[in-house]
Design a protein around this motif. Structure first.
Motif, PDB file in Angstrom:
ATOM      1  N   UNK A 187      -0.291   1.192   6.871  1.00 41.81           N
ATOM      2  CA  UNK A 187      -0.798   0.042   7.626  1.00 41.81           C
ATOM      3  C   UNK A 187      -2.109  -0.456   7.043  1.00 41.81           C
ATOM      4  N   UNK A 188      -2.980   0.476   6.652  1.00 43.82           N
ATOM      5  CA  UNK A 188      -4.261   0.087   6.058  1.00 43.82           C
ATOM      6  C   UNK A 188      -4.026  -0.596   4.718  1.00 43.82           C
ATOM      7  N   UNK A 189      -3.122  -0.038   3.913  1.00 41.63           N
ATOM      8  CA  UNK A 189      -2.819  -0.658   2.630  1.00 41.63           C
ATOM      9  C   UNK A 189      -2.310  -2.084   2.792  1.00 41.63           C
ATOM     10  N   UNK A 190      -1.425  -2.276   3.764  1.00 42.99           N
ATOM     11  CA  UNK A 190      -0.872  -3.607   3.987  1.00 42.99           C
ATOM     12  C   UNK A 190      -1.925  -4.587   4.471  1.00 42.99           C
ATOM     13  N   UNK A 191      -2.951  -4.066   5.158  1.00 45.79           N
ATOM     14  CA  UNK A 191      -3.983  -4.919   5.733  1.00 45.79           C
ATOM     15  C   UNK A 191      -5.042  -5.322   4.710  1.00 45.79           C
ATOM     16  N   UNK A 192      -5.418  -4.395   3.827  1.00 45.34           N
ATOM     17  CA  UNK A 192      -6.530  -4.669   2.917  1.00 45.34           C
ATOM     18  C   UNK A 192      -6.097  -5.194   1.553  1.00 45.34           C
ATOM     19  N   UNK A 193      -4.789  -5.228   1.313  1.00 43.25           N
ATOM     20  CA  UNK A 193      -4.333  -5.642  -0.025  1.00 43.25           C
ATOM     21  C   UNK A 193      -4.658  -7.120  -0.292  1.00 43.25           C
TER      22      UNK A 193
END
Length: 253
Positions: free
Chosen positions: A247-253
């Motif tokens: 979820x963090x990866x999808x948000x900060x990419x």
């Protein structure tokens, strides 16, 4: 929580929490509003608040005018012992600013915290911005002790940066995430995070990784950060737990 949960879901969830506070009901009773646009929910919440504050406006205005005749020290005692927090909150936006600040200085932090919980900061912003720093910090500490994140979130946008910075220095990372989640003006999140020490953003994500209840507040915070600030979190991603990491990866990419 799944990675595909959308930003608007976060916003609606936060608005439901705040609306439930205004209506004095459990948030679960308003779950049917989860698919309503968050901006519409905010507008409705503000309409309800205005209705509550405008009720008996003529009587409140007369009380505010009468308060001008009472010495400030006496008025402070009457406010705390007779009026109570709800009535004080209703009158706060109607009194002279200088007089309102003088009264606030004489009230206990515990009582001011109770008033703050009932107050519409939009109506008393001029008073709020002039309350001494030490008083604000004491009230913030009392609200944090009571875990009243909604009230703290409502006041961030009405306080000077120095006051916000000093108050957040005294609030731990899980509490800060919960406050950010119910912040009234989410456009200020990147600015508020910029008031924190540079290392604290990473601490916030780490704190969320240890408690699934904080995943939604943390992801909501990340969606409101600028690209440069989100990029600083890339080195932390690999160490996050499954589910949260994606979820963090999808948000900060």
């Amino acid at each position: 929580m799944t990675p595909e949960k959308r930003t608007e879901n976060y916003a609606a969830e936060a608005e439901i929490l705040k609306l439930a506070r205004v209506l004095d009901v459990e948030p679960a009773r308003l779950g049917y509003l989860a698919r309503v646009d968050a901006d519409d929910l905010q507008a409705f919440r503000e309409q309800v608040t205005d209705t509550l504050f405008d009720a008996n406006a003529a009587v409140l205005q007369r009380m505010a005018l009468a308060a001008r005749l009472v010495p400030v020290a006496v008025l402070a005692k009457i406010a705390e012992k007779v009026f109570g927090p709800l009535l004080c909150a209703r009158i706060a936006g109607l009194v002279d600013v200088t007089r309102g600040v003088d009264v606030a200085k004489r009230l206990s932090p515990r009582f001011l915290a109770e008033v703050a919980a009932e107050l519409d900061p939009r109506r008393a912003s001029a008073i709020i911005t002039r309350i001494p720093l030490d008083t604000v910090l004491a009230v913030a500490a009392e609200l944090a002790r009571k875990e009243d994140w909604i009230t703290l979130g409502r006041f961030v946008g009405h306080l000077p940066d120095l006051t916000v910075r000093r108050a957040l220095d005294r609030i731990d990372d899980p509490a800060l995430l919960r406050i950010a989640f119910v912040l009234d003006d989410k456009h200020r999140i990147d600015h508020v995070v910029g008031l924190l020490p540079a290392h604290r953003l990473g601490r916030l994500v780490t704190a969320a990784s240890k408690n699934e209840d904080l995943w939604t507040p943390a992801l909501d915070l990340l969606t409101h950060l600028g690209e440069a600030r989100r990029a600083t979190l890339t080195p932390l991603v690999a160490g996050l737990p499954d589910g949260f990491r994606e979820s963090v990866q999808a948000t900060i990419k």
